[in-house]
Enzyme design. Structure first.
Site, PDB file in Angstrom:
ATOM      1  N   CYS A  67       1.433  -1.605  15.207  1.00  0.00           N
ATOM      2  CA  CYS A  67       1.481  -1.326  13.766  1.00  0.00           C
ATOM      3  C   CYS A  67       0.935  -2.497  12.957  1.00  0.00           C
ATOM      4  CB  CYS A  67       2.918  -1.017  13.353  1.00  0.00           C
ATOM      5  SG  CYS A  67       3.107  -0.559  11.612  1.00  0.00           S
ATOM      6  N   GLU A  83       0.823  -1.202   0.000  1.00  0.00           N
ATOM      7  CA  GLU A  83       0.000   0.000   0.000  1.00  0.00           C
ATOM      8  C   GLU A  83       0.859   1.255   0.000  1.00  0.00           C
ATOM      9  OE1 GLU A  83      -4.168  -1.191   2.112  1.00  0.00           O
ATOM     10  OE2 GLU A  83      -2.526  -0.792   3.488  1.00  0.00           O
ATOM     11  N   CYS A 110       6.647  -4.171  15.663  1.00  0.00           N
ATOM     12  CA  CYS A 110       6.096  -3.137  16.549  1.00  0.00           C
ATOM     13  C   CYS A 110       4.640  -3.479  16.885  1.00  0.00           C
ATOM     14  CB  CYS A 110       6.197  -1.768  15.903  1.00  0.00           C
ATOM     15  SG  CYS A 110       7.907  -1.252  15.581  1.00  0.00           S
ATOM     16  N   CYS A 135       6.808  -6.567   7.006  1.00  0.00           N
ATOM     17  CA  CYS A 135       7.855  -5.995   7.874  1.00  0.00           C
ATOM     18  C   CYS A 135       8.154  -6.987   8.983  1.00  0.00           C
ATOM     19  CB  CYS A 135       7.368  -4.668   8.463  1.00  0.00           C
ATOM     20  SG  CYS A 135       8.583  -3.844   9.537  1.00  0.00           S
ATOM     21  N   CYS A 194       3.320   8.679   0.607  1.00  0.00           N
ATOM     22  CA  CYS A 194       3.913   7.766   1.582  1.00  0.00           C
ATOM     23  C   CYS A 194       4.033   6.408   0.917  1.00  0.00           C
ATOM     24  CB  CYS A 194       3.035   7.688   2.837  1.00  0.00           C
ATOM     25  SG  CYS A 194       3.602   6.486   4.058  1.00  0.00           S
ATOM     26  N   CYS A 229      -1.068   6.709   9.893  1.00  0.00           N
ATOM     27  CA  CYS A 229       0.178   6.118  10.371  1.00  0.00           C
ATOM     28  C   CYS A 229      -0.092   4.837  11.149  1.00  0.00           C
ATOM     29  CB  CYS A 229       0.902   7.129  11.261  1.00  0.00           C
ATOM     30  SG  CYS A 229       2.497   6.553  11.849  1.00  0.00           S
TER      31      CYS A 229
END
Length: 340
Positions: free
Chosen positions: A117, A90, A114, A110, A103, A329
């Site tokens: 996230c 995305e 975290c 990933c 962005c 975010c």
């Protein structure tokens, strides 16, 4: 087959020379690539024989729009791109008074883990190529019809975990014949890979380094950011101080405000003490909820900001964009083909 869109102009010149082509052809090809052509047949000022050579020896990997969502609140656009191998990532177009920002993602998934996230939920599949990163900017601009003046590497993935690719991407988009976006208009976000921060500092790039700090103490940061267990806050901030000394560029510290986790007055005081001594900007981010996460947005953002400012620390609260389409975010995620 050669991924020529990931080549620098110098590499492209050398490669075309091996094909028996004059040097000036490299600039023509490079310019066509960054106009967004999806086939070599579109490079109409090249000889037919050269276009045939390119078809036989090189490849283009333009992404396909698997899904496009437009925010009713602020016009933010979120793209789900289907890559050539079927994986999806995305990216987001955000509109500001000072210009439009894209962005982008740098990895499929990933591995940083975290806890707040969405991007890390399914783990890391692979790194993106420089071309796949640049194409997110280029085809967002083409599809939306909106000029792009700024890039943030804050989408899916950890940029410094894909270090060499990210450096090459920066070279390509900064090039006058590429996207011609200046380094000062590019922000790179990292969760704090200290050795890579030191390595990046050695290049002296004038981009903005954004460090996802999210806690000033090891106990809290270990809980929400596994990377901290091998680094520690103090070691990370020492690396950040070295970065500033080598580049002269002020660092932006991202701080997602999580209710009852990192928003206590003592944490604001400790954060302020730790950031003394070098120019710093704290970007407070009202937590964007992720369905699978137990964390909730803080109710103390304004008080936390005031406390930092009382200590002389510059702190702003990030404006939420695209929250109605999960484009804010921490909300970007890799989608499986069936979810597209």
């Amino acid at each position: 087959m050669v991924d020529i869109k990931s080549m620098t102009p110098e590499e492209l010149t050398a490669w075309l020379k091996e094909l028996g082509e004059p040097a000036f052809r490299a600039r023509q090809v490079f310019q066509w690539l960054y106009r967004g052509v999806t086939s070599f047949a579109e490079m109409t000022d090249l000889p037919k024989a050269l276009r045939q050579k390119l078809e036989e020896t090189a490849l283009l990997t333009p992404p396909q729009v698997a899904r496009k969502q437009v925010s009713r609140e602020d016009g933010t656009i979120k793209y789900l791109w289907r890559l050539a191998d079927g994986n999806c990532v995305e990216s987001v177009l955000m509109r500001y008074q000072h210009g439009n920002t894209v962005c982008i993602s740098c990895q499929v998934g990933c591995r940083m883990g975290c806890a707040f996230c969405a991007s890390t939920l399914a783990g890391k599949v692979r790194d993106l190529t420089p071309a796949e990163m640049a194409d997110q900017v280029l085809f967002t601009r083409i599809d939306s019809g909106a000029p792009v003046s700024n890039i943030v590497l804050m989408g899916i993935g950890e940029p410094l975990d894909n270090f060499d690719t990210v450096l090459r991407f920066l070279t390509l988009v900064n090039h006058p014949d590429g996207l011609n976006i200046g380094m000062r208009h590019i922000s790179l976000s990292t969760c704090g890979l200290t050795e890579k921060i030191d390595k990046l500092a050695g290049y002296g790039l004038q981009l903005t380094l954004s460090v996802s700090l999210h806690a000033p103490d090891d106990e809290t940061r270990n809980r929400i950011m596994p990377v901290n267990r091998s680094v520690g806050v103090e070691k990370l901030l020492e690396s950040c101080r070295r970065y500033f000394e080598m580049t002269g560029r002020r660092i932006s510290y991202e701080y997602a405000m999580i209710d009852g986790v990192n928003d206590a007055p003592w944490q604001a005081d400790l954060l302020a003490r730790r950031l003394q001594g070098a120019p710093a900007h704290v970007n407070l981010i009202p937590l964007n909820e992720v369905e699978e996460s137990p964390f909730r947005p803080s109710r103390r953002v304004a008080a936390f900001q005031r406390r930092l400012e009382e200590h002389g620390i510059t702190a702003t609260v990030r404006r939420k964009l695209g929250s109605d389409i999960d484009a804010s975010c921490g909300q970007l995620r890799r989608k499986a083909m069936g979810e597209a």
